[in-house]
Motif scaffolding. Sequence first.
Motif, mmCIF file in Angstrom:
data_model
loop_
_atom_site.group_PDB
_atom_site.id
_atom_site.type_symbol
_atom_site.label_atom_id
_atom_site.label_comp_id
_atom_site.label_asym_id
_atom_site.label_seq_id
_atom_site.Cartn_x
_atom_site.Cartn_y
_atom_site.Cartn_z
ATOM 1 N N PHE A 128 -22.777 71.147 -6.571
ATOM 2 C CA PHE A 128 -23.236 71.072 -5.881
ATOM 3 C C PHE A 128 -22.369 71.151 -4.291
ATOM 4 O O PHE A 128 -22.059 72.301 -3.407
ATOM 5 C CB PHE A 128 -24.087 70.297 -4.287
ATOM 6 N N ALA A 129 -20.893 71.058 -4.410
ATOM 7 C CA ALA A 129 -19.551 71.548 -3.800
ATOM 8 C C ALA A 129 -18.563 70.421 -4.814
ATOM 9 O O ALA A 129 -19.145 70.012 -5.537
ATOM 10 C CB ALA A 129 -20.106 70.501 -2.497
ATOM 11 N N TYR A 130 -17.252 70.759 -4.302
ATOM 12 C CA TYR A 130 -16.061 70.173 -5.177
ATOM 13 C C TYR A 130 -15.262 69.743 -4.134
ATOM 14 O O TYR A 130 -15.050 70.894 -3.238
ATOM 15 C CB TYR A 130 -15.365 71.210 -6.299
ATOM 16 N N ILE A 131 -14.190 68.804 -4.339
ATOM 17 C CA ILE A 131 -13.452 68.301 -3.455
ATOM 18 C C ILE A 131 -12.466 67.744 -3.715
ATOM 19 O O ILE A 131 -12.240 67.652 -4.470
ATOM 20 C CB ILE A 131 -14.104 67.723 -2.437
ATOM 21 N N THR A 132 -11.172 68.215 -3.037
ATOM 22 C CA THR A 132 -10.078 67.757 -3.915
ATOM 23 C C THR A 132 -9.495 66.337 -3.204
ATOM 24 O O THR A 132 -9.826 65.665 -2.274
ATOM 25 C CB THR A 132 -8.733 68.093 -3.370
ATOM 26 N N ASP A 133 -8.714 65.150 -4.265
ATOM 27 C CA ASP A 133 -8.378 63.913 -3.538
ATOM 28 C C ASP A 133 -7.471 64.098 -2.588
ATOM 29 O O ASP A 133 -7.597 63.232 -1.116
ATOM 30 C CB ASP A 133 -6.979 64.019 -4.622
ATOM 31 N N ALA A 134 -7.278 65.257 -1.137
ATOM 32 C CA ALA A 134 -5.717 65.508 -1.130
ATOM 33 C C ALA A 134 -7.353 66.052 0.096
ATOM 34 O O ALA A 134 -6.327 65.200 1.892
ATOM 35 C CB ALA A 134 -5.217 66.294 -0.934
#
Length: 207
Positions: free
Chosen positions: A104-110
Amino acid sequence: MSHRETEHLRVLIANERADRLALVAPIVAGLGHEVIAREIEVEDVGAVTGRERPDVAFVGLGESSEHALQLVEQIVHEATCPVIALIHAPDPDFVKEASKRGIFAYITDAEANDWQSSIDIVLRRFTEYHDLEGAFGRRAITERAKGILMERHSVDEPAAFELLREHARTTNRKLVDVASAVVDGHRLLPKQPHSPAPMDVAGGGES
């Protein structure tokens, strides 16, 4: 879903790299959520998802994108929670493939400071998706029930729908429940090619 409902969530985190799991877990806990499972093996994650029924799952991209994609597939197959892909750096190819698998989504460590906002948005979209899916499912059941009644009573579509609606009204039941009873019990209903008769619904008798 309100903010209060997303304040304390049960979260599953999955990654083929144990060191990544160790980094993600405290961030999730720091947001006020509970990590209920940490999975590495593809063959285990589906069963754990079904058993623990997390509110949301994070799947990290480790050494192998294929491994991460298989983790996503197994969790999505259980259809109990939305999946968010967690990547270390922008990776359009992986995100494209993961989206095909159902994230449903993606995010980064930052973007750790923005994780909660992403979770809120994802859960809202997931709820809307299932509401829509449920609406389509209810419509499909009603359409099938109308078809059964049209054949059984030799009536047109409006008349079949009126039979459903009238029976729902007189029995104080939801229309979709009446339609489901017709669909579930239609094999037991004899064909009556003559004039319309009172509608029999499995378990419901005559109206």
